[in-house]
Every structure is written in structure tokens, then in C-alpha cells.
Design a protein around this motif. Structure first.
Motif, PDB file in Angstrom:
ATOM      1  N   ILE A 290     -28.360  48.674 -38.127  1.00 56.21           N
ATOM      2  CA  ILE A 290     -28.666  47.255 -38.247  1.00 56.21           C
ATOM      3  C   ILE A 290     -27.425  46.448 -37.882  1.00 56.21           C
ATOM      4  O   ILE A 290     -26.349  46.647 -38.442  1.00 56.21           O
ATOM      5  N   ASN A 292     -26.383  42.462 -37.475  1.00 56.02           N
ATOM      6  CA  ASN A 292     -26.745  41.059 -37.612  1.00 56.02           C
ATOM      7  C   ASN A 292     -25.604  40.170 -37.140  1.00 56.02           C
ATOM      8  O   ASN A 292     -24.507  40.650 -36.831  1.00 56.02           O
ATOM      9  N   TRP A 294     -23.203  36.782 -38.127  1.00 52.03           N
ATOM     10  CA  TRP A 294     -22.788  35.986 -39.284  1.00 52.03           C
ATOM     11  C   TRP A 294     -23.125  34.525 -39.071  1.00 52.03           C
ATOM     12  O   TRP A 294     -22.980  33.978 -37.967  1.00 52.03           O
ATOM     13  N   GLU A 300     -26.410  35.523 -42.797  1.00 52.67           N
ATOM     14  CA  GLU A 300     -26.712  36.404 -41.675  1.00 52.67           C
ATOM     15  C   GLU A 300     -27.951  35.911 -40.950  1.00 52.67           C
ATOM     16  O   GLU A 300     -28.859  35.333 -41.555  1.00 52.67           O
ATOM     17  N   VAL A 301     -27.968  36.129 -39.642  1.00 47.83           N
ATOM     18  CA  VAL A 301     -29.175  35.916 -38.845  1.00 47.83           C
ATOM     19  C   VAL A 301     -29.349  37.139 -37.958  1.00 47.83           C
ATOM     20  O   VAL A 301     -28.417  37.919 -37.750  1.00 47.83           O
ATOM     21  N   ALA A 302     -30.537  37.312 -37.440  1.00 46.83           N
ATOM     22  CA  ALA A 302     -30.838  38.498 -36.646  1.00 46.83           C
ATOM     23  C   ALA A 302     -30.083  38.470 -35.326  1.00 46.83           C
ATOM     24  O   ALA A 302     -29.915  37.418 -34.696  1.00 46.83           O
ATOM     25  N   SER A 303     -29.634  39.631 -34.898  1.00 45.08           N
ATOM     26  CA  SER A 303     -29.047  39.752 -33.564  1.00 45.08           C
ATOM     27  C   SER A 303     -30.157  40.082 -32.570  1.00 45.08           C
ATOM     28  O   SER A 303     -31.323  40.235 -32.949  1.00 45.08           O
TER      29      SER A 303
END
Length: 313
Positions: A290, A292, A294, A300-303
Motif C-alpha cells: 500500500i 498512499n 501524505w 493520507e490520500v490514495a496514490s
């Protein structure tokens, strides 16, 4: 283009960390690979170890490992640590056993937050006094209580073994200048530090981010090792000093090796580190891939997402 060799397994095919052989120690052998198995060859023959079931490979004295074997360990989410005999020295390590940075992040967050750091430090002291209520004690009082506990342990083992005990007195730059019991204590503690260091780096934590000790590259190593000295290294040192040994360092190292094995200390150390850093939460899913991004507001947000079309604030 087809990549030569055995393809690495897909992530869902990997064996869960809980179901793996946690730590496998090998010495005086040549380590290679045969398909998806690690092989260990010595004078008695060749043994096959399925790489997918292996967590940490401890490489002891006399081992030689091939590039192909290291590739197989990496493909299966395993790691290698170069250690002394029976793991009582730490020399170097490969990648961490964990794919996730969860443990390292938890350690960094706790050590940089005063209240969280205090909570972990207090938990470490509480582990030394399981039958006492220490909630009202300050850190200064806890340090004093710990110092008294260690001195009491020295006196008790001196009486048990008949070894003359004055005080802990040693010169790190001149090992031979100490009396036999201080030589034995120094040798025993170094062995314990090596074992703990190997566990910390295998789990993906930082050996330098300590909670009680600070400012040294092995601060966390000293924190964790102190949890076991009264049980492991102090009695072993007095037992060795009470013999007619002509090789105090060597005999002490072998005795610590055996005591660590009998006490299943590697497994206990893993459990204790996770409990201290993760506050008892489950961390068995360390093999998740996983990544993510920053974010300064949500954390956190999704990559893997194109944020170009998002409206600006």
C-alpha cells in the motif's frame, strides 16, 4: 520480453507472516536456491526450505549465500540478517521483513510526541514491575526504581553463585581490565544487544529511535534489551563467572545463546515490540503493498490517482 528465471509469486499468493517460520538460523553451509526453495548445503547434505514460508533468515558464521538465493528471499517478502553465532551479534541486514511502514511510522510518531513517548517509556518500565502499581510514579522515580531492581538482582545472584560482587565497573576500551564478573556481564549484554538489533531491523523498526535511551544509533536496541537483562544476561553472567572458565567471553556467549533459545526470546521480542509500538493492535498484515500520499489536512490520500482536475481551494 520474457524475464528469465522463476517468476516471483503474486502478492496474494504469499504466506501470511503469522503462518511463516519466524526466524531460521543457519551456519557453516552454502545457501542457494532450487526453484522456489532455499537450499542449505553442508557436509551432511542439502536441505530444502520453501522460501514462501520463511520470514527471517539469520546467517551465522561460515555461511555463504548466492545472489539467486537473495533474489528468492526478496521475491517472497523475506529478509536476511547477518549475525554472530546463534544470533548473538548483529552485523548487517537486507530489506525489512515488512512491506508496510506501519511499525516504523508508529515508532516515529510516538517518539516525537511527548505524551505518546511517555506512555511507551512507562509501558517499558511496567514490564519490569508486573506486580506493582507504577501509575503514580514519575519518570525520575521509575528510573530510581529500576536502578534499585538491577542492584538487587546483582546482589541476589552474587549470593546464589558465591561470586564476589562490588559494583558494575568496566572500561569499554579495555575489556581485559575488568574482573571476571564484569567481563561476563559485558559479554552477555553485547550478545543480547545483537539479538535485539536483528529483530528490530527485521521488523522494519528503527534501532535509533529510542524512548528511554536517546541520542545513539542503537537507542531502541538498548530500550528493548533492558527488558530481558534481569531474566537472561545477569544470571548467565554470574553462572559463568562462578565456574573455572579460562575463556569468560566465549563461555558467556555460548551460555547466552542457549538461554535465548530456551526462552524463545526471539518470538517474545517480536511480540513485545509490536505491543509497545502499536498499543496491542493487530499488525499481522505487514505484507500489504500500500502506497498512499501524505496530505496536510486528511493525513493520507490514495496514490495512483490523477489530482489535476480537483478544484483548487
Amino acid at each position: 520480453m520474457k524475464i528469465p528465471g522463476v517468476p516471483p509469486p503474486d502478492l496474494p499468493d504469499l504466506v501470511r507472516a503469522d503462518d511463516r517460520i519466524s526466524f531460521l538460523y543457519l551456519e557453516r553451509c552454502v545457501i542457494h536456491r532450487d526453484s522456489n526453495a532455499i537450499t542449505a548445503t553442508d557436509a551432511e547434505g542439502t536441505r530444502h526450505i520453501p522460501a514462501a514460508t520463511l520470514g527471517v533468515l539469520l546467517l551465522g558464521p561460515g555461511t555463504r549465500i548466492t545472489h539467486q538465493a537473495m533474489m528468492l528471499l526478496a521475491d517472497n517478502g523475506s529478509t536476511a540478517v547477518w549475525v554472530g553465532e546463534q544470533g548473538v551479534r548483529y552485523y548487517a541486514h537486507g530489506r525489512s521483513l515488512a512491506r508496510s511502514s506501519r511499525l516504523l511510522v508508529a515508532q516515529a510518531e510516538a517518539v516525537t510526541h511527548r505524551d505518546r513517548r511517555l506512555a511507551v517509556a512507562r509501558a517499558m518500565y511496567d514490564m519490569r514491575f508486573p506486580d506493582e502499581d507504577t501509575t503514580a510514579l514519575t519518570m525520575q522515580q521509575l528510573r530510581g526504581r529500576e536502578g534499585a531492581r538491577v542492584r538487587r538482582s546483582y546482589r541476589q545472584h552474587a549470593q546464589r553463585t558465591g561470586v564476589t560482587w562490588n559494583n558494575r565497573d568496566y572500561d569499554p576500551a579495555n575489556f581485559a581490565n575488568s574482573d571476571p564478573i564484569n567481563q561476563a556481564l559485558s559479554a552477555a549484554h553485547v550478545c543480547l544487544y545483537g539479538m535485539v538489533h536483528a529483530v528490530i531491523v527485521a521488523l522494519g523498526a528503527s534501532p535509533g529511535l529510542g524512548f528511554i535511551h536517546t541520542g545513539h544509533e542503537r537507542s531502541f536496541v538498548y530500550d528493548i534489551a533492558d527488558l530481558y537483562k534481569a531474566e537472561i544476561t545477569i544470571p548467565v553472567a554470574f553462572d559463568t563467572a562462578a565456574t573455572d572458565s579460562t575463556n569468560i567471553p566465549g563461555d558467556t556467549r555460548r551460555a547466552v545463546r542457549d538461554r535465548v533459545h530456551d526462552a524463545k526470546l526471539l518470538t517474545r521480542c517480536v511480540i513485545d515490540i509490536r505491543r509497545l509500538l502499536l498499543s496491542g493492535t493487530d499488525d499481522t498484515d505487514d505484507n500489504r503493498d500500500i502506497v498512499n500520499l501524505w496530505d496536510d489536512t486528511t493525513g493520507e490520500v490514495a496514490s495512483g490517482t490523477n489530482y489535476e482536475e480537483w478544484p483548487e481551494e
